[in-house]
Design a protein around this motif. Structure first.
Motif, PDB file in Angstrom:
ATOM      1  N   ASP A   1      -9.925  -5.621   8.920  1.00 23.92           N
ATOM      2  CA  ASP A   1     -10.693  -5.934   7.714  1.00 23.92           C
ATOM      3  C   ASP A   1     -11.849  -6.892   8.025  1.00 23.92           C
ATOM      4  N   SER A   2     -11.577  -7.881   8.882  1.00 22.48           N
ATOM      5  CA  SER A   2     -12.635  -8.824   9.259  1.00 22.48           C
ATOM      6  C   SER A   2     -13.739  -8.115  10.035  1.00 22.48           C
ATOM      7  N   ALA A   3     -13.340  -7.230  10.949  1.00 21.10           N
ATOM      8  CA  ALA A   3     -14.338  -6.484  11.723  1.00 21.10           C
ATOM      9  C   ALA A   3     -15.255  -5.695  10.803  1.00 21.10           C
ATOM     10  N   ARG A   4     -14.659  -4.969   9.878  1.00 21.52           N
ATOM     11  CA  ARG A   4     -15.467  -4.161   8.953  1.00 21.52           C
ATOM     12  C   ARG A   4     -16.357  -5.046   8.092  1.00 21.52           C
ATOM     13  N   ALA A   5     -15.839  -6.183   7.670  1.00 18.39           N
ATOM     14  CA  ALA A   5     -16.629  -7.094   6.834  1.00 18.39           C
ATOM     15  C   ALA A   5     -17.862  -7.614   7.559  1.00 18.39           C
ATOM     16  N   PHE A   6     -17.803  -7.643   8.884  1.00 22.89           N
ATOM     17  CA  PHE A   6     -18.925  -8.162   9.657  1.00 22.89           C
ATOM     18  C   PHE A   6     -19.664  -7.070  10.420  1.00 22.89           C
ATOM     19  N   GLY A   7     -19.508  -5.830   9.971  1.00 21.95           N
ATOM     20  CA  GLY A   7     -20.345  -4.758  10.489  1.00 21.95           C
ATOM     21  C   GLY A   7     -19.819  -4.009  11.686  1.00 21.95           C
ATOM     22  N   VAL A   8     -18.602  -4.327  12.140  1.00 26.56           N
ATOM     23  CA  VAL A   8     -18.000  -3.602  13.268  1.00 26.56           C
ATOM     24  C   VAL A   8     -17.032  -2.570  12.710  1.00 26.56           C
ATOM     25  N   GLU A   9     -17.307  -1.298  12.939  1.00 32.24           N
ATOM     26  CA  GLU A   9     -16.414  -0.251  12.441  1.00 32.24           C
ATOM     27  C   GLU A   9     -15.095  -0.332  13.211  1.00 32.24           C
TER      28      GLU A   9
END
Length: 713
Positions: free
Chosen positions: A574-582
């Protein structure tokens, strides 16, 4: 289809390399696959190479850059009327080194000089041969806005004029620069009131009649003092100086120059951070005054003895403590008058070994390129790779939009003070420094840091009582009393945590001098975990050369069980997606999909199953060995058919021992920037720092925290 852009100058001294670096970096930040090509090396007098632009961008390009042709070789072909052969060779080099997966290639043209009068003609021929669109680069010097436009339009005519569809527009550089009567940029303008400033970006935009949708103003790059600040080391090289004391010569930068020809009483005001002090070797009073300033924390750039001799040994013995503090000292052979003249000819170009300054030139230049124009270079079928520059760019932009206030309990720590000032200057976040105001301001002054409008210094003694009652109410079930609360609030981290709890601030960053436990314990007691979370974990954003990966947990949980490991995986995705990392989540183990057995492998298998059941929307696979997770060729043999293996972006390690060791090994061995640890699962954002954190690390952690505050809010 690959597009080629050729940067061509409107004259001498426009800062063509600066424009190329800024444009390249801006495109990279936007996720555009960009490459660089300089067909012909054009070295400056006294420069033995290698070619600067190519070297500066070599580490930023995913693929090798074609080595430029030597100018003497070019002139030989032209003198023999072999121009067609020359162009064929340039096209060949371009095609040989052009990446197939590239969107844009930036080509840097030649600068017209008295020696290279053929530059414009050759630039036009190269642009035609490579089917390049033209971007002009100009600098105003002493021009008015109207005169600047005349020079731009005249240069554009060589390429078909501003109406030609291949002539896209112009980047205007060195706006607001200090200049002398001849229009030359003079960073030492503060020494001479006869110097003026070139026109500003506002004047260009408001008074321009040249630019339109067809011929655009593509960038307005302001002159920034820090970008022109050489190191003391560069001054020593330039004068071929004799080094008396190396000190901090490699890192101290020259922002102003003082020729000491007056009495000490009249030069004290000149002894400021960043001053390059020139003094005759027999001016013992000036030498001792400079050393005394250094001992008082003033970071003098360097002390240079002129006239070919140094102070007497008895005087130098009094300077030993100042030298130990880092004050660089050197001696040169020329007298004061000749030194002043020679200094005016100092080459302001960035040395190839000055990585810090090169990165600043890239970052500053990228900020002032028209980002709307850049979007036209995005391939419609291009899946964006989140590169480290793009990731950092997104962090800063999103933090600016968040406009949050972050408390820094370690308010008297020099790195923290510098980071707060940078965040304020770049409008990343408003920072609150906790600590004695006089001490903080003194440290800032000694470090040459200006605490501007976006930095608030708060004396803990003036606000502590405001948080006693709320803390008692919060912890009354644990036996908290006014006396105990006031005692615990003496700890600045506890005080900052209560400020966060009460909403006085939006986030907290600590750890530059405190342990992880000192930072997290108050947060767990007072802030607590977010709804739906029973666990706090951490991730690092690992900025590899061509992409950003997420590592978790590398800082908090020593030996999570399967349930906890599944939670860490979900939080990290979830953190990755929130910061633009798929997120493509790899559950790391010494076994790949059952190739090994044991309790540790079983834990990862169970954690993978739990995570998949709870979040079927996520791509999660494991157990996977690290090589199978990151390398496609290994994945094909070890984990065929896996949706994660070979292209994982989120790596979940089975325990803290593995995670912490891996992140540090990658960070140090591969010279990779790691941003974090960023804590996950807190109700409000609290983030820890490594005690070895650099100023840049603190800045990006503050940005992360500001963005988290938006998400949690």
């Amino acid at each position: 289809m690959i597009r080629t852009l050729m940067l061509v100058p409107t004259g001498l001294g426009v800062g063509l390399t600066t424009a190329a670096l800024g444009l390249f970096h801006a495109m990279d930040q936007q996720g555009i696959k960009v490459h660089f090509f300089k067909p012909i090396a054009q070295l400056h007098p006294g420069d033995s190479g290698p070619e600067r632009s190519t070297q500066m961008l070599a580490s930023s390009c995913k693929h090798p850059i074609a080595p430029p042709l030597e100018i003497r070789y070019i002139e030989g072909l032209l003198s023999e009327d072999r121009g067609d052969e020359l162009l064929e060779e340039i096209v060949g080099r371009f095609e040989d080194y052009r990446p197939d997966d590239c969107d844009v290639v930036i080509i840097e043209g030649l600068v017209p000089t008295q020696s290279h009068y053929y530059s414009t003609r050759l630039n036009k021929a190269i642009a035609s041969a490579l089917d390049a669109e033209i971007v002009l680069v100009a600098a105003p010097g002493i021009d008015t806005p109207a005169e600047l436009e005349d020079h731009i339009e005249i240069t554009a005519r060589a390429y078909g004029g501003i109406e030609h569809k291949r002539v896209l527009g112009c980047i205007v550089n060195k706006l607001g620069a200090p200049i002398d009567r001849e229009g030359r940029t003079r960073p030492d303008a503060s020494m001479d009131r006869t110097f003026t400033q070139s026109i500003s970006a506002e004047q260009v935009r408001e008074q321009s009649t040249l630019f339109s949708n067809d011929f655009r103003l593509l960038g307005t790059l302001p002159w920034t003092p820090g970008l022109s600040a050489p190191r003391a080391l560069d001054i020593a090289r330039y004068f071929d100086a004799t080094i008396i004391n190396e000190g901090a010569m490699v890192v101290r930068r020259v922002t102003r120059i003082a020729m000491m020809a007056r009495s000490v009483a009249n030069v004290i005001d000149e002894l400021r951070p960043g001053t390059l002090v020139f003094a005759p070797g027999d001016r013992d009073d000036v030498v001792l005054a400079t050393c005394l300033a250094a001992l008082n924390g003033v970071e003098i750039a360097a002390l240079v003895f002129t006239g070919g001799f140094t102070p007497a040994p008895s005087v130098m013995s009094l300077c030993e403590q100042a030298m130990r503090s880092g004050l660089p000292m050197m001696a040169i052979s020329t007298g004061s008058w000749q030194t002043a003249i020679t200094m005016q000819r100092f080459n302001q170009e960035v040395p190839l070994d000055d990585a810090e300054r090169i990165n600043k030139v890239k970052e500053e230049g990228a900020l002032h390129i028209d980002h709307q124009w850049l979007q036209s270079f995005r391939s419609s079928d291009y899946v964006r790779r989140l590169s480290p520059p793009a990731f950092r760019y997104q962090l800063i932009e999103r933090a600016r939009r968040a406009s949050k206030t972050i408390v820094l309990p370690e308010g008297n720590e020099p790195r923290t003070i510098k980071a707060a000032a940078i965040c304020a200057e770049r409008k990343i976040a408003r920072c609150v420094l906790l600590g004695n105001p006089e001490e903080i301001r003194l440290i800032a002054q000694q470090s040459g840091v200006v605490l501007g409008e976006g930095v608030e210094v708060v004396d803990p003694n003036s606000v502590r009582r405001d948080y006693v009652a709320p803390m008692v109410e919060l912890r009354k079930s644990k036996g908290m009393t006014d006396l105990i609360a006031e005692e615990q609030l003496q700890d600045h981290v506890v005080l900052g945590t209560m400020m966060l709890h009460q909403g006085t601030v939006d986030g907290l960053v600590s750890g530059a001098v405190h342990t992880t436990a000192n930072t997290i314990r108050p947060a767990l007691q007072l802030i607590k975990t977010a709804p739906g979370y029973s666990l706090v974990s951490s991730i690092f954003f690992m900025c590899l050369p061509d992409q950003v990966l997420v590592y978790g947990d590398c800082a908090i949980n020593p030996d999570p069980n399967a349930e906890e490991l599944a939670m860490i995986a979900i939080q990290s995705a979830d953190s990755a997606r929130a910061f633009g990392v798929e997120p493509r989540v790899a559950m790391i183990s010494y076994s790949t999909l059952g190739s090994g057995t044991g309790a540790d492998v079983d834990k990862v298998i169970t954690a993978t199953r739990i995570a998949r059941e709870r979040r079927p929307d996520l791509l999660i696979d494991g157990p996977l060995q690290y090589d199978a997770a990151v390398m496609e060729n290994v994945a094909h043999s070890k984990a065929p058919g896996s949706t994660v293996a070979g292209k994982a972006t989120v790596f979940i390690f089975p325990d803290l021992n593995t995670g912490n060791t891996t992140y540090k090994a990658v960070q140090r061995s591969a010279n990779v920037i790691s941003i974090g640890p960023m804590l996950q699962g807190m109700r409000k954002p609290v983030n820890d720092l490594s005690r070895g954190a650099l100023v840049e690390d603190i800045v990006f952690t503050i940005a992360l925290t500001a963005i988290q505050a938006t998400q949690s809010g």
